[in-house]
Each structure stands twice: as structure tokens, then as C-alpha cells.
Design a protein around this motif. Structure first.
Motif, PDB file in Angstrom:
ATOM      1  N   MET A   1       0.825  -1.194   0.000  1.00 45.07           N
ATOM      2  CA  MET A   1       0.000   0.000   0.000  1.00 45.07           C
ATOM      3  C   MET A   1       0.868   1.256   0.000  1.00 45.07           C
ATOM      4  SD  MET A   1      -3.117   1.029  -0.223  1.00 45.07           S
ATOM      5  CE  MET A   1      -4.000  -0.460   0.084  1.00 45.07           C
ATOM      6  N   GLU A   2       1.964   1.225   0.723  1.00 45.56           N
ATOM      7  CA  GLU A   2       2.869   2.376   0.758  1.00 45.56           C
ATOM      8  C   GLU A   2       3.391   2.722  -0.638  1.00 45.56           C
ATOM      9  OE1 GLU A   2       3.798   4.646   3.137  1.00 45.56           O
ATOM     10  OE2 GLU A   2       2.171   3.713   4.244  1.00 45.56           O
ATOM     11  N   GLU A   3       3.660   1.680  -1.428  1.00 48.16           N
ATOM     12  CA  GLU A   3       4.169   1.945  -2.774  1.00 48.16           C
ATOM     13  C   GLU A   3       3.101   2.590  -3.653  1.00 48.16           C
ATOM     14  OE1 GLU A   3       3.904  -2.803  -3.579  1.00 48.16           O
ATOM     15  OE2 GLU A   3       5.431  -1.866  -2.373  1.00 48.16           O
ATOM     16  N   LYS A   4       1.837   2.255  -3.416  1.00 49.16           N
ATOM     17  CA  LYS A   4       0.762   2.893  -4.182  1.00 49.16           C
ATOM     18  C   LYS A   4       0.605   4.358  -3.777  1.00 49.16           C
ATOM     19  CE  LYS A   4      -1.785  -1.293  -5.244  1.00 49.16           C
ATOM     20  NZ  LYS A   4      -3.032  -2.030  -5.123  1.00 49.16           N
ATOM     21  N   LEU A   5       0.718   4.624  -2.481  1.00 47.62           N
ATOM     22  CA  LEU A   5       0.666   6.012  -2.016  1.00 47.62           C
ATOM     23  C   LEU A   5       1.843   6.801  -2.590  1.00 47.62           C
ATOM     24  CD1 LEU A   5      -0.370   5.494   1.721  1.00 47.62           C
ATOM     25  CD2 LEU A   5      -1.781   6.417  -0.119  1.00 47.62           C
ATOM     26  N   ALA A   6       3.020   6.174  -2.624  1.00 41.36           N
ATOM     27  CA  ALA A   6       4.203   6.827  -3.193  1.00 41.36           C
ATOM     28  C   ALA A   6       4.005   7.095  -4.684  1.00 41.36           C
ATOM     29  CB  ALA A   6       5.444   5.968  -2.962  1.00 41.36           C
ATOM     30  N   LEU A   7       3.358   6.172  -5.380  1.00 44.27           N
ATOM     31  CA  LEU A   7       3.095   6.358  -6.812  1.00 44.27           C
ATOM     32  C   LEU A   7       2.136   7.529  -7.041  1.00 44.27           C
ATOM     33  CD1 LEU A   7       3.361   5.510  -9.764  1.00 44.27           C
ATOM     34  CD2 LEU A   7       1.589   3.790  -9.351  1.00 44.27           C
ATOM     35  N   ILE A   8       1.120   7.643  -6.201  1.00 42.12           N
ATOM     36  CA  ILE A   8       0.196   8.780  -6.314  1.00 42.12           C
ATOM     37  C   ILE A   8       0.947  10.077  -6.054  1.00 42.12           C
ATOM     38  CG2 ILE A   8      -1.840   9.896  -5.312  1.00 42.12           C
ATOM     39  CD1 ILE A   8      -2.928   7.027  -4.760  1.00 42.12           C
ATOM     40  N   ALA A   9       1.783  10.094  -5.025  1.00 41.66           N
ATOM     41  CA  ALA A   9       2.570  11.294  -4.717  1.00 41.66           C
ATOM     42  C   ALA A   9       3.472  11.667  -5.889  1.00 41.66           C
ATOM     43  CB  ALA A   9       3.401  11.063  -3.454  1.00 41.66           C
ATOM     44  N   GLU A  10       4.132  10.665  -6.454  1.00 41.92           N
ATOM     45  CA  GLU A  10       5.015  10.908  -7.603  1.00 41.92           C
ATOM     46  C   GLU A  10       4.215  11.422  -8.803  1.00 41.92           C
ATOM     47  OE1 GLU A  10       7.546   8.208 -10.718  1.00 41.92           O
ATOM     48  OE2 GLU A  10       7.545   7.573  -8.634  1.00 41.92           O
ATOM     49  N   THR A  11       3.068  10.814  -9.049  1.00 43.95           N
ATOM     50  CA  THR A  11       2.223  11.205 -10.178  1.00 43.95           C
ATOM     51  C   THR A  11       1.762  12.655 -10.047  1.00 43.95           C
ATOM     52  OG1 THR A  11       1.470   8.927 -10.486  1.00 43.95           O
ATOM     53  CG2 THR A  11       0.096  10.646 -11.444  1.00 43.95           C
ATOM     54  N   LEU A  12       1.408  13.038  -8.823  1.00 46.27           N
ATOM     55  CA  LEU A  12       0.932  14.405  -8.586  1.00 46.27           C
ATOM     56  C   LEU A  12       2.072  15.383  -8.342  1.00 46.27           C
ATOM     57  CD1 LEU A  12      -2.132  13.745  -6.252  1.00 46.27           C
ATOM     58  CD2 LEU A  12      -2.173  14.593  -8.604  1.00 46.27           C
ATOM     59  N   ASP A  13       3.286  14.863  -8.240  1.00 45.07           N
ATOM     60  CA  ASP A  13       4.446  15.685  -7.898  1.00 45.07           C
ATOM     61  C   ASP A  13       4.214  16.373  -6.550  1.00 45.07           C
ATOM     62  OD1 ASP A  13       7.025  16.589  -8.332  1.00 45.07           O
ATOM     63  OD2 ASP A  13       6.354  18.420  -9.345  1.00 45.07           O
ATOM     64  N   ALA A  14       3.712  15.572  -5.597  1.00 42.40           N
ATOM     65  CA  ALA A  14       3.406  16.064  -4.256  1.00 42.40           C
ATOM     66  C   ALA A  14       4.349  15.404  -3.247  1.00 42.40           C
ATOM     67  CB  ALA A  14       1.961  15.727  -3.894  1.00 42.40           C
ATOM     68  N   GLU A  15       4.469  16.008  -2.081  1.00 42.50           N
ATOM     69  CA  GLU A  15       5.276  15.420  -1.024  1.00 42.50           C
ATOM     70  C   GLU A  15       4.549  14.189  -0.483  1.00 42.50           C
ATOM     71  OE1 GLU A  15       6.749  18.100   1.922  1.00 42.50           O
ATOM     72  OE2 GLU A  15       6.808  19.746   0.473  1.00 42.50           O
ATOM     73  N   LYS A  16       5.316  13.113  -0.265  1.00 44.57           N
ATOM     74  CA  LYS A  16       4.718  11.853   0.195  1.00 44.57           C
ATOM     75  C   LYS A  16       3.930  12.023   1.481  1.00 44.57           C
ATOM     76  CE  LYS A  16       8.287   8.958  -1.843  1.00 44.57           C
ATOM     77  NZ  LYS A  16       9.384   8.022  -1.573  1.00 44.57           N
ATOM     78  N   GLU A  17       4.391  12.908   2.353  1.00 43.00           N
ATOM     79  CA  GLU A  17       3.733  13.109   3.643  1.00 43.00           C
ATOM     80  C   GLU A  17       2.311  13.637   3.492  1.00 43.00           C
ATOM     81  OE1 GLU A  17       6.802  14.802   2.925  1.00 43.00           O
ATOM     82  OE2 GLU A  17       7.836  12.992   3.588  1.00 43.00           O
ATOM     83  N   LEU A  18       2.013  14.277   2.380  1.00 46.64           N
ATOM     84  CA  LEU A  18       0.677  14.832   2.145  1.00 46.64           C
ATOM     85  C   LEU A  18      -0.312  13.789   1.646  1.00 46.64           C
ATOM     86  CD1 LEU A  18       1.618  18.180   0.342  1.00 46.64           C
ATOM     87  CD2 LEU A  18       0.978  17.856   2.743  1.00 46.64           C
ATOM     88  N   ILE A  19       0.207  12.701   1.097  1.00 42.80           N
ATOM     89  CA  ILE A  19      -0.655  11.696   0.467  1.00 42.80           C
ATOM     90  C   ILE A  19      -0.981  10.596   1.477  1.00 42.80           C
ATOM     91  CG2 ILE A  19      -0.914  10.126  -1.500  1.00 42.80           C
ATOM     92  CD1 ILE A  19      -0.710  13.129  -2.223  1.00 42.80           C
ATOM     93  N   LYS A  20      -2.104  10.794   2.147  1.00 47.35           N
ATOM     94  CA  LYS A  20      -2.630   9.846   3.130  1.00 47.35           C
ATOM     95  C   LYS A  20      -3.973   9.341   2.620  1.00 47.35           C
ATOM     96  CE  LYS A  20       0.632  10.875   6.091  1.00 47.35           C
ATOM     97  NZ  LYS A  20       1.834  10.105   6.022  1.00 47.35           N
ATOM     98  N   HIS A  21      -4.415   8.209   3.156  1.00 44.28           N
ATOM     99  CA  HIS A  21      -5.664   7.587   2.689  1.00 44.28           C
ATOM    100  C   HIS A  21      -6.843   8.551   2.660  1.00 44.28           C
ATOM    101  CE1 HIS A  21      -4.266   3.392   2.499  1.00 44.28           C
ATOM    102  NE2 HIS A  21      -3.449   3.769   3.462  1.00 44.28           N
ATOM    103  N   GLN A  22      -7.018   9.308   3.719  1.00 41.21           N
ATOM    104  CA  GLN A  22      -8.194  10.169   3.820  1.00 41.21           C
ATOM    105  C   GLN A  22      -7.941  11.593   3.338  1.00 41.21           C
ATOM    106  OE1 GLN A  22     -11.152   8.932   4.440  1.00 41.21           O
ATOM    107  NE2 GLN A  22     -10.222   6.939   4.720  1.00 41.21           N
ATOM    108  N   ALA A  23      -6.782  11.854   2.738  1.00 40.78           N
ATOM    109  CA  ALA A  23      -6.484  13.201   2.250  1.00 40.78           C
ATOM    110  C   ALA A  23      -7.528  13.615   1.216  1.00 40.78           C
ATOM    111  CB  ALA A  23      -5.085  13.252   1.642  1.00 40.78           C
ATOM    112  N   VAL A  24      -8.052  14.810   1.391  1.00 41.73           N
ATOM    113  CA  VAL A  24      -9.060  15.350   0.470  1.00 41.73           C
ATOM    114  C   VAL A  24      -8.321  15.950  -0.725  1.00 41.73           C
ATOM    115  CG1 VAL A  24     -10.924  17.029   0.194  1.00 41.73           C
ATOM    116  CG2 VAL A  24     -10.654  15.789   2.365  1.00 41.73           C
TER     117      VAL A  24
END
Length: 70
Positions: free
Chosen positions: A1-24
Motif C-alpha cells: 500500500m505504501e508503494e501505491k501512495l508513493a506512486l500517487i505522490a510521484e504522479t501528482l508531484d506532491a510530497e509523500k507526507e501529504l498523500i494519506k488515505h483520507q487526504a481530500v
């Protein structure tokens, strides 16, 4: 699951710390038109998921994106 969150962060060019399950998504600076297109493209290329317009509009949280990453 962490790797999927990291992929979303990378895709959005966002900091990994911002990409949490419930992040709006609307609260993320990176969730703009280019970010949305990047996520749609990533889901298509990596997961062979092609979202329809109503599915894209329904994306509200990071969990919503994760639900398509099977």
C-alpha cells in the motif's frame, strides 16, 4: 500500500507526507487539471483502468484513487 501512495505522490508531484488515505484531493495544491490528467494517465497505463467522466468527478479522497489501483 505504501508503494501505491508513493506512486500517487510521484504522479501528482506532491510530497509523500501529504498523500494519506483520507487526504481530500481538493485540498491538495497539486490536484489541479494537470494533476487530474496525470492520475488518469497513470491509472490507464499501470492498471489498465479507464475512468469515465462521472468516475473522475467522484474522486474526492486519495482512497478513491486507491480503489482503482487493483
Amino acid at each position: 500500500m505504501e508503494e501505491k501512495l508513493a506512486l500517487i505522490a510521484e504522479t501528482l508531484d506532491a510530497e509523500k507526507e501529504l498523500i494519506k488515505h483520507q487526504a481530500v484531493l481538493e485540498e491538495l495544491e497539486e490536484w489541479d487539471s494537470m494533476g487530474i490528467i496525470a492520475v488518469i494517465s497513470m491509472l490507464d497505463k499501470k492498471y489498465k483502468v479507464q475512468l469515465k467522466a462521472d468516475q473522475i468527478k467522484a474522486l474526492k479522497t486519495v482512497n478513491d484513487i486507491l480503489s482503482y489501483m487493483q
